[in-house]
Design a protein around this motif. Structure first.
Motif, mmCIF file in Angstrom:
data_model
loop_
_atom_site.group_PDB
_atom_site.id
_atom_site.type_symbol
_atom_site.label_atom_id
_atom_site.label_comp_id
_atom_site.label_asym_id
_atom_site.label_seq_id
_atom_site.Cartn_x
_atom_site.Cartn_y
_atom_site.Cartn_z
ATOM 1 N N GLY A 82 0.837 -1.192 0.000
ATOM 2 C CA GLY A 82 0.000 0.000 0.000
ATOM 3 C C GLY A 82 0.871 1.240 0.000
ATOM 4 N N LEU A 83 0.239 2.387 -0.194
ATOM 5 C CA LEU A 83 1.001 3.630 -0.260
ATOM 6 C C LEU A 83 1.786 3.872 1.025
ATOM 7 C CD1 LEU A 83 -1.620 5.961 -2.022
ATOM 8 C CD2 LEU A 83 0.318 4.735 -3.057
ATOM 9 N N GLY A 84 1.244 3.408 2.125
ATOM 10 C CA GLY A 84 1.912 3.598 3.408
ATOM 11 C C GLY A 84 3.150 2.739 3.592
ATOM 12 N N ASP A 85 3.388 1.828 2.681
ATOM 13 C CA ASP A 85 4.570 0.962 2.775
ATOM 14 C C ASP A 85 5.787 1.557 2.079
ATOM 15 O OD1 ASP A 85 2.397 -1.904 2.323
ATOM 16 O OD2 ASP A 85 3.081 -0.936 4.180
ATOM 17 N N ALA A 86 5.600 2.711 1.449
ATOM 18 C CA ALA A 86 6.749 3.387 0.838
ATOM 19 C C ALA A 86 7.705 3.815 1.945
ATOM 20 C CB ALA A 86 6.281 4.601 0.047
ATOM 21 N N ALA A 87 8.943 3.354 1.847
ATOM 22 C CA ALA A 87 9.911 3.588 2.923
ATOM 23 C C ALA A 87 11.271 3.061 2.488
ATOM 24 C CB ALA A 87 9.480 2.873 4.203
ATOM 25 N N MET A 88 12.257 3.285 3.350
ATOM 26 C CA MET A 88 13.548 2.621 3.208
ATOM 27 C C MET A 88 13.481 1.341 4.022
ATOM 28 S SD MET A 88 16.732 2.657 2.155
ATOM 29 C CE MET A 88 17.472 4.280 1.950
ATOM 30 N N TYR A 89 13.921 0.241 3.432
ATOM 31 C CA TYR A 89 13.959 -1.035 4.132
ATOM 32 C C TYR A 89 15.424 -1.415 4.343
ATOM 33 C CZ TYR A 89 8.985 -1.207 3.620
ATOM 34 O OH TYR A 89 7.649 -0.901 3.719
ATOM 35 N N LEU A 90 15.755 -1.593 5.601
ATOM 36 C CA LEU A 90 17.136 -1.863 5.992
ATOM 37 C C LEU A 90 17.269 -3.288 6.493
ATOM 38 C CD1 LEU A 90 17.684 1.435 7.989
ATOM 39 C CD2 LEU A 90 18.924 0.840 5.908
ATOM 40 N N CYS A 91 18.308 -3.943 6.028
ATOM 41 C CA CYS A 91 18.669 -5.264 6.532
ATOM 42 C C CYS A 91 19.885 -5.099 7.428
ATOM 43 C CB CYS A 91 18.991 -6.181 5.357
ATOM 44 S SG CYS A 91 19.597 -7.821 5.782
ATOM 45 N N ALA A 92 19.941 -5.858 8.496
ATOM 46 C CA ALA A 92 21.086 -5.782 9.406
ATOM 47 C C ALA A 92 21.403 -7.178 9.911
ATOM 48 C CB ALA A 92 20.799 -4.840 10.565
ATOM 49 N N THR A 93 22.649 -7.355 10.342
ATOM 50 C CA THR A 93 23.056 -8.648 10.885
ATOM 51 C C THR A 93 23.899 -8.442 12.133
ATOM 52 O OG1 THR A 93 25.227 -8.870 9.805
ATOM 53 C CG2 THR A 93 23.307 -9.462 8.479
ATOM 54 N N ASN A 94 23.946 -9.444 12.979
ATOM 55 C CA ASN A 94 24.986 -9.545 13.994
ATOM 56 C C ASN A 94 25.141 -10.998 14.398
ATOM 57 O OD1 ASN A 94 22.845 -9.934 15.772
ATOM 58 N ND2 ASN A 94 23.128 -7.989 16.829
ATOM 59 N N ASP A 95 26.205 -11.246 15.188
ATOM 60 C CA ASP A 95 26.480 -12.641 15.498
ATOM 61 C C ASP A 95 25.837 -13.082 16.796
ATOM 62 O OD1 ASP A 95 29.957 -12.200 16.607
ATOM 63 O OD2 ASP A 95 28.119 -11.130 17.057
ATOM 64 N N LEU A 96 25.553 -12.138 17.672
ATOM 65 C CA LEU A 96 24.792 -12.409 18.882
ATOM 66 C C LEU A 96 23.825 -11.255 19.061
ATOM 67 C CD1 LEU A 96 27.533 -13.641 21.385
ATOM 68 C CD2 LEU A 96 25.681 -15.007 20.389
ATOM 69 N N SER A 97 22.701 -11.520 19.629
ATOM 70 C CA SER A 97 21.622 -10.537 19.617
ATOM 71 C C SER A 97 21.998 -9.187 20.216
ATOM 72 C CB SER A 97 20.410 -11.094 20.357
ATOM 73 O OG SER A 97 19.912 -12.220 19.678
#
Lengths: 112, 108
Positions: A82-97
């Motif tokens: 939907g129009l409200g889903d326009a955004a930047m989507y970021l992926c991130a990682t780490n090895d422990l929470s």
């Protein structure tokens, strides 16, 4: 060297047309995260994987799904944008929470 | 996750001046992390604080964790144009929760 890679950098889709964003990592981290960030706001966690264990945030819409077929890749599927889903989507990682997170460059999603 | 309040939301600084951004919580925090996001970029980890009263420095940046572990600050001395961006504090409590961020602009 890019360690968390997101493709594409820019994605345009039509209202209601499913779209998939991808993330890959060369860090061999067991945790992968997806965030949504709108203009002038902080990143908002959608969900994360600890290995293959999927953890969804309570307020993440059902419209958002994720897949992690292996350690290196994670996908964000938006079933009916939907129009409200326009955004930047970021992926991130780490090895422990609790360890610092490594972010990709993000995918900026536009909805027509 | 734990909530952290961050102020100010915007900081407009004359080049060469100092400024501070603050992060506050009503509960005791186990740790606090700071990230910087340049305009159009992604968050980049700066530092993590875990000990009561901890102070860490990175060149012109000084990070502090309060004695009660309920607040943290980032102080930048002699601001440069390269300091432009949004600085976020974030706390891990089974997930990483970000403060609202302080967006810094610099006038030369």
């Amino acid at each position: 060297d890019a360690m968390v890679i997101q493709n594409p950098r820019y994605q345009v889709t039509q209202f209601g047309k499913p779209v998939t964003l991808s993330c890959s990592q060369t860090l061999n981290h067991n945790v992968m995260y997806w965030y949504q960030q709108k203009s002038s706001q902080a990143p908002k966690l959608l969900f994360h994987y600890y290995d293959k264990d999927f953890n969804n945030e309570a307020d993440t819409p059902d419209n958002f799904q994720s897949r992690r077929p292996n350690t290196s890749f994670c996908f964000l599927d938006i079933r009916s944008p939907g129009l409200g889903d326009a955004a930047m989507y970021l992926c991130a990682t780490n090895d422990l929470s609790h360890q610092p997170q490594h972010f990709g460059d993000g995918t900026r999603l536009s909805i027509l | 996750g734990q909530q952290v309040m961050q102020i100010p939301q915007y900081q407009h600084v004359q080049e060469g001046e100092d400024f501070t951004t603050y992060c506050n919580s009503s509960t005791t925090l186990s740790n606090i992390q700071w990230y910087k996001q340049r305009p159009g970029g992604h968050p980049v980890f700066l530092i993590q604080l875990v000990k009561s009263g901890e102070v860490k420095k990175q060149k012109r940046l000084t990070f502090q964790f309060g004695e009660a572990k309920k607040n943290s600050s980032l102080h930048i001395t002699a601001t440069q144009t390269t300091d432009v961006g949004t600085y976020f504090c974030a706390v891990y409590d089974y997930k990483l929760s970000f403060g609202a961020g302080t967006t810094v602009t610099v006038r030369a």
